[in-house]
Design a protein around this motif. Structure first.
Motif, PDB file in Angstrom:
ATOM      1  N   GLU A 146       0.821  -1.208   0.000  1.00  0.00           N
ATOM      2  CA  GLU A 146       0.000   0.000   0.000  1.00  0.00           C
ATOM      3  C   GLU A 146       0.857   1.261   0.000  1.00  0.00           C
ATOM      4  O   GLU A 146       0.532   2.252  -0.665  1.00  0.00           O
ATOM      5  CB  GLU A 146      -0.960   0.002   1.195  1.00  0.00           C
ATOM      6  CG  GLU A 146      -2.018  -1.084   1.132  1.00  0.00           C
ATOM      7  CD  GLU A 146      -2.822  -1.040  -0.164  1.00  0.00           C
ATOM      8  OE1 GLU A 146      -3.223   0.075  -0.573  1.00  0.00           O
ATOM      9  OE2 GLU A 146      -3.033  -2.109  -0.769  1.00  0.00           O
ATOM     10  N   SER A 147       1.945   1.237   0.748  1.00  0.00           N
ATOM     11  CA  SER A 147       2.844   2.396   0.779  1.00  0.00           C
ATOM     12  C   SER A 147       3.483   2.635  -0.583  1.00  0.00           C
ATOM     13  O   SER A 147       3.712   3.782  -0.981  1.00  0.00           O
ATOM     14  CB  SER A 147       3.937   2.196   1.838  1.00  0.00           C
ATOM     15  OG  SER A 147       3.393   2.169   3.144  1.00  0.00           O
ATOM     16  N   ALA A 148       3.776   1.547  -1.288  1.00  0.00           N
ATOM     17  CA  ALA A 148       4.357   1.674  -2.637  1.00  0.00           C
ATOM     18  C   ALA A 148       3.361   2.325  -3.586  1.00  0.00           C
ATOM     19  O   ALA A 148       3.739   3.114  -4.454  1.00  0.00           O
ATOM     20  CB  ALA A 148       4.784   0.308  -3.157  1.00  0.00           C
ATOM     21  N   LYS A 149       2.080   2.010  -3.440  1.00  0.00           N
ATOM     22  CA  LYS A 149       1.052   2.657  -4.259  1.00  0.00           C
ATOM     23  C   LYS A 149       0.996   4.152  -3.935  1.00  0.00           C
ATOM     24  O   LYS A 149       0.848   4.982  -4.835  1.00  0.00           O
ATOM     25  CB  LYS A 149      -0.309   2.009  -4.008  1.00  0.00           C
ATOM     26  CG  LYS A 149      -0.429   0.587  -4.522  1.00  0.00           C
ATOM     27  CD  LYS A 149      -1.804   0.002  -4.200  1.00  0.00           C
ATOM     28  CE  LYS A 149      -1.921  -1.436  -4.684  1.00  0.00           C
ATOM     29  NZ  LYS A 149      -3.240  -2.040  -4.304  1.00  0.00           N
ATOM     30  N   TRP A 150       1.074   4.481  -2.655  1.00  0.00           N
ATOM     31  CA  TRP A 150       1.092   5.887  -2.225  1.00  0.00           C
ATOM     32  C   TRP A 150       2.261   6.611  -2.888  1.00  0.00           C
ATOM     33  O   TRP A 150       2.106   7.707  -3.429  1.00  0.00           O
ATOM     34  CB  TRP A 150       1.221   5.958  -0.706  1.00  0.00           C
ATOM     35  CG  TRP A 150       1.343   7.349  -0.148  1.00  0.00           C
ATOM     36  CD1 TRP A 150       0.335   8.149   0.298  1.00  0.00           C
ATOM     37  CD2 TRP A 150       2.560   8.104   0.019  1.00  0.00           C
ATOM     38  NE1 TRP A 150       0.840   9.355   0.724  1.00  0.00           N
ATOM     39  CE2 TRP A 150       2.187   9.357   0.562  1.00  0.00           C
ATOM     40  CE3 TRP A 150       3.905   7.854  -0.242  1.00  0.00           C
ATOM     41  CZ2 TRP A 150       3.131  10.352   0.857  1.00  0.00           C
ATOM     42  CZ3 TRP A 150       4.843   8.841   0.041  1.00  0.00           C
ATOM     43  CH2 TRP A 150       4.459  10.072   0.582  1.00  0.00           C
ATOM     44  N   PHE A 151       3.426   5.995  -2.850  1.00  0.00           N
ATOM     45  CA  PHE A 151       4.638   6.603  -3.406  1.00  0.00           C
ATOM     46  C   PHE A 151       4.511   6.775  -4.913  1.00  0.00           C
ATOM     47  O   PHE A 151       4.715   7.868  -5.453  1.00  0.00           O
ATOM     48  CB  PHE A 151       5.844   5.743  -3.062  1.00  0.00           C
ATOM     49  CG  PHE A 151       7.162   6.299  -3.516  1.00  0.00           C
ATOM     50  CD1 PHE A 151       7.972   7.000  -2.641  1.00  0.00           C
ATOM     51  CD2 PHE A 151       7.614   6.115  -4.822  1.00  0.00           C
ATOM     52  CE1 PHE A 151       9.196   7.523  -3.056  1.00  0.00           C
ATOM     53  CE2 PHE A 151       8.820   6.627  -5.250  1.00  0.00           C
ATOM     54  CZ  PHE A 151       9.615   7.340  -4.358  1.00  0.00           C
ATOM     55  N   ALA A 152       4.174   5.684  -5.604  1.00  0.00           N
ATOM     56  CA  ALA A 152       4.137   5.711  -7.065  1.00  0.00           C
ATOM     57  C   ALA A 152       3.141   6.740  -7.594  1.00  0.00           C
ATOM     58  O   ALA A 152       3.376   7.362  -8.636  1.00  0.00           O
ATOM     59  CB  ALA A 152       3.787   4.323  -7.597  1.00  0.00           C
ATOM     60  N   SER A 153       2.042   6.934  -6.884  1.00  0.00           N
ATOM     61  CA  SER A 153       1.011   7.873  -7.348  1.00  0.00           C
ATOM     62  C   SER A 153       1.475   9.321  -7.278  1.00  0.00           C
ATOM     63  O   SER A 153       0.844  10.202  -7.867  1.00  0.00           O
ATOM     64  CB  SER A 153      -0.253   7.713  -6.512  1.00  0.00           C
ATOM     65  OG  SER A 153      -0.051   8.141  -5.165  1.00  0.00           O
ATOM     66  N   ARG A 154       2.569   9.571  -6.570  1.00  0.00           N
ATOM     67  CA  ARG A 154       3.071  10.938  -6.398  1.00  0.00           C
ATOM     68  C   ARG A 154       4.282  11.257  -7.261  1.00  0.00           C
ATOM     69  O   ARG A 154       4.740  12.402  -7.293  1.00  0.00           O
ATOM     70  CB  ARG A 154       3.423  11.176  -4.919  1.00  0.00           C
ATOM     71  CG  ARG A 154       2.192  11.374  -4.055  1.00  0.00           C
ATOM     72  CD  ARG A 154       2.476  11.147  -2.566  1.00  0.00           C
ATOM     73  NE  ARG A 154       1.321  11.565  -1.772  1.00  0.00           N
ATOM     74  CZ  ARG A 154       0.192  10.858  -1.663  1.00  0.00           C
ATOM     75  NH1 ARG A 154       0.089   9.695  -2.294  1.00  0.00           N
ATOM     76  NH2 ARG A 154      -0.813  11.304  -0.928  1.00  0.00           N
ATOM     77  N   VAL A 155       4.816  10.278  -7.963  1.00  0.00           N
ATOM     78  CA  VAL A 155       6.020  10.493  -8.772  1.00  0.00           C
ATOM     79  C   VAL A 155       5.667  11.277 -10.035  1.00  0.00           C
ATOM     80  O   VAL A 155       4.704  10.958 -10.734  1.00  0.00           O
ATOM     81  CB  VAL A 155       6.678   9.152  -9.145  1.00  0.00           C
ATOM     82  CG1 VAL A 155       7.859   9.375 -10.086  1.00  0.00           C
ATOM     83  CG2 VAL A 155       7.132   8.415  -7.887  1.00  0.00           C
ATOM     84  N   ILE A 156       6.470  12.296 -10.333  1.00  0.00           N
ATOM     85  CA  ILE A 156       6.230  13.132 -11.506  1.00  0.00           C
ATOM     86  C   ILE A 156       7.549  13.746 -11.966  1.00  0.00           C
ATOM     87  O   ILE A 156       8.447  14.017 -11.157  1.00  0.00           O
ATOM     88  CB  ILE A 156       5.198  14.245 -11.178  1.00  0.00           C
ATOM     89  CG1 ILE A 156       4.766  14.996 -12.445  1.00  0.00           C
ATOM     90  CG2 ILE A 156       5.724  15.198 -10.112  1.00  0.00           C
ATOM     91  CD1 ILE A 156       3.569  15.909 -12.233  1.00  0.00           C
ATOM     92  N   ASP A 157       7.686  13.952 -13.253  1.00  0.00           N
ATOM     93  CA  ASP A 157       8.883  14.594 -13.806  1.00  0.00           C
ATOM     94  C   ASP A 157       8.852  16.088 -13.522  1.00  0.00           C
ATOM     95  O   ASP A 157       7.778  16.702 -13.451  1.00  0.00           O
ATOM     96  CB  ASP A 157       8.959  14.348 -15.311  1.00  0.00           C
ATOM     97  CG  ASP A 157      10.158  15.024 -15.945  1.00  0.00           C
ATOM     98  OD1 ASP A 157      11.285  14.603 -15.668  1.00  0.00           O
ATOM     99  OD2 ASP A 157       9.947  15.996 -16.696  1.00  0.00           O
ATOM    100  N   VAL A 158      10.013  16.689 -13.387  1.00  0.00           N
ATOM    101  CA  VAL A 158      10.105  18.101 -13.029  1.00  0.00           C
ATOM    102  C   VAL A 158       9.382  18.992 -14.038  1.00  0.00           C
ATOM    103  O   VAL A 158       8.674  19.935 -13.660  1.00  0.00           O
ATOM    104  CB  VAL A 158      11.584  18.530 -12.858  1.00  0.00           C
ATOM    105  CG1 VAL A 158      12.411  18.235 -14.098  1.00  0.00           C
ATOM    106  CG2 VAL A 158      11.694  19.993 -12.483  1.00  0.00           C
ATOM    107  N   SER A 159       9.533  18.722 -15.326  1.00  0.00           N
ATOM    108  CA  SER A 159       8.879  19.549 -16.348  1.00  0.00           C
ATOM    109  C   SER A 159       7.357  19.458 -16.232  1.00  0.00           C
ATOM    110  O   SER A 159       6.644  20.462 -16.316  1.00  0.00           O
ATOM    111  CB  SER A 159       9.322  19.138 -17.748  1.00  0.00           C
ATOM    112  OG  SER A 159      10.690  19.400 -17.949  1.00  0.00           O
ATOM    113  N   ALA A 160       6.856  18.233 -16.048  1.00  0.00           N
ATOM    114  CA  ALA A 160       5.412  18.037 -15.941  1.00  0.00           C
ATOM    115  C   ALA A 160       4.856  18.733 -14.710  1.00  0.00           C
ATOM    116  O   ALA A 160       3.770  19.334 -14.754  1.00  0.00           O
ATOM    117  CB  ALA A 160       5.088  16.547 -15.903  1.00  0.00           C
ATOM    118  N   LEU A 161       5.579  18.681 -13.605  1.00  0.00           N
ATOM    119  CA  LEU A 161       5.105  19.327 -12.380  1.00  0.00           C
ATOM    120  C   LEU A 161       4.996  20.837 -12.562  1.00  0.00           C
ATOM    121  O   LEU A 161       4.002  21.455 -12.165  1.00  0.00           O
ATOM    122  CB  LEU A 161       6.043  18.995 -11.216  1.00  0.00           C
ATOM    123  CG  LEU A 161       5.629  19.571  -9.853  1.00  0.00           C
ATOM    124  CD1 LEU A 161       4.290  19.009  -9.409  1.00  0.00           C
ATOM    125  CD2 LEU A 161       6.703  19.288  -8.803  1.00  0.00           C
TER     126      LEU A 161
END
Length: 453
Positions: free
Chosen positions: A300-315
């Motif tokens: 579950e923690s891995a899902k939390w983490f993965a859902s927040r990952v984003i590239d700097v340009s996209a952010l």
């Protein structure tokens, strides 16, 4: 754990075949319709024209080995290792076959039965067990490289011809390496850097491993760019290597151990986003949920983490206040500066982040963006592929530089350190008609950012 639905009830006499049966997701193997849409997307198939060098061909061999129709011999292993792992086949696949997962499962199985020579064993143990997992060892590596570059030893190595003792492709990479440092982004900026104006979100920056000792300026520039866009930036010192090189090399258990540390570290901070400036790192970070799916503690923690990952340009484009940029070479009489872009395969194919970098480039005043033909094709870097498969990497790079030359651009930008080094090698080796400089997009934008008082 691989999906067992429909798996053949076979006990293989060949140990590697048995391990493949245990690890490979059989549903994904059978999902491949053999339609061939992946063929024109695959760099190694385009170079060789050979079916076994295509995603469809490799999947067919995986399934044949699992079904007991072929023995996974050395030729089987060679074709699996020839794959760049660029995953360009995945967007092209109408059946949504998870080829990237299949090739990693296959390489993990191969590695379990691999018999390496003593030098290879020493290198793998040093890199995977001693250096990458430990920040102190990475700093030592950065400091050692910095001493080599600044003390005059590098000049001596070049002037005496000592570099000729090394393989040609390694000498080419050594000649374009950026200035190393033992002081990473935390040493220079600390673990927190406030955003300009009202904070939009709490961002955790993933600083990487080699990224932080070989491209420290890019990490610093990333933080300052995010701050200018309105983000509070946290750089937790407890983070470790993302594990991408481990996963690509079949060392999946080590990759999971590293992932667990990163998940704990960023979740403790409670960040809104985990931002990456390296497409290769980001592609594994965004798939931590898959990597840890069989770990009850971290699922579950891995899902939390993965859902927040984003590239700097996209952010910056999607959530930030985009800073203003001015072309520093510009003048009222100057022509527009031509800029082109080489996609990071993992940023484009896994993180789906091809549009944001282009959006930002086009906002730099007095800049003419030139779309390069086949900018979405792999450049041949692919982690350490250009080191372990130099002939294929060099052939792919040669075609890439033909397209780069046709743009007549002054700047070749990219969003991944491996791609950046590969493009630097390409520019140095093939000498485009128009003088060209390779840069990380973050550095290009940071240099041209208009700083408001």
């Amino acid at each position: 754990m691989a999906n067992t639905t429909g798996k053949p009830a076979i006990e293989h006499s060949n140990p590697l075949a048995q391990t493949l049966l245990e690890k490979l997701d059989y549903d994904q193997l059978t999902n491949c319709m053999r339609c061939g849409f992946c063929l024109p997307a695959c760099p190694t198939f385009r170079e060789t024209g050979m079916e076994p060098a295509s995603p469809r061909g490799r999947i067919a061999m995986m399934k044949a080995a699992v079904d007991g129709l072929m023995v996974p011999d050395q030729q089987f292993q060679d074709q699996m290792n020839l794959c760049l792992g660029c995953r360009a086949c995945e967007p092209a696949c109408p059946a949504d076959v998870k080829y990237g997962q299949l090739i990693e499962q296959t390489r993990e199985a191969i590695e379990e039965h691999a018999t390496h020579s003593l030098p290879i064993k020493v290198v793998r143990k040093t890199v995977f067990k001693k250096v990458f997992p430990k920040r102190s060892k990475l700093k030592l590596l950065g400091g050692t490289l910095a001493f080599y570059q600044k003390s005059g030893l590098q000049k001596v190595a070049h002037s005496t011809g000592a570099m000729k003792l090394f393989p040609k492709h390694l000498a080419e990479i050594e000649s374009i390496m950026p200035s190393a440092s033992s002081k990473g982004v935390v040493d220079r900026l600390g673990t927190f850097y406030p955003g300009k104006g009202e904070a939009i979100a709490k961002v955790g920056m993933f600083r990487g491993c080699i990224m932080d000792v070989m491209f420290t300026d890019t990490n610093v520039n990333t933080v300052e760019l995010l701050s200018a866009a309105g983000f509070d930036v946290y750089i937790p010192d407890g983070q470790v290597c993302c594990g991408a090189l481990y996963a690509h090399s079949g060392e999946m258990n080590d990759a999971r151990q590293l992932a667990a540390v990163n998940i704990d570290t960023f979740k403790q901070l409670g960040v809104d986003y985990v931002v990456s400036n390296a497409g290769g790192c980001g592609a594994l970070l965004v798939e931590y949920d898959h990597l840890m799916q069989d770990d009850e503690k971290y699922r579950e923690s891995a899902k939390w983490f993965a859902s927040r990952v984003i590239d700097v340009s996209a952010l910056i484009v999607e959530k930030g206040r985009v800073p203003k940029f001015a072309q520093k070479e510009s003048s009222p009489q100057a022509e527009k500066i031509k800029v082109t872009y080489q996609d990071s395969c993992h940023l484009r194919n896994v993180m789906k982040g091809s549009s944001a970098p282009r959006t930002l480039m086009k906002q730099v005043a007095n800049t003419d963006y030139i779309e390069m033909v086949e900018s979405d094709r792999c450049c041949g870097s692919a982690g350490i592929y250009n080191i372990v498969q130099p002939e294929m990497a060099g052939s792919i790079l040669e075609h890439k530089m033909e397209h780069a030359n046709n743009t007549q651009a002054s700047y070749m930008l990219t969003s991944n350190p491996g791609c950046l080094l590969q493009m630097k090698v390409g520019i140095e080796k093939h000498q485009p008609d128009q003088p060209m400089k390779a840069m990380h997009i973050v550095d290009f934008l940071h240099d041209r950012m208009i700083v408001s008082e």
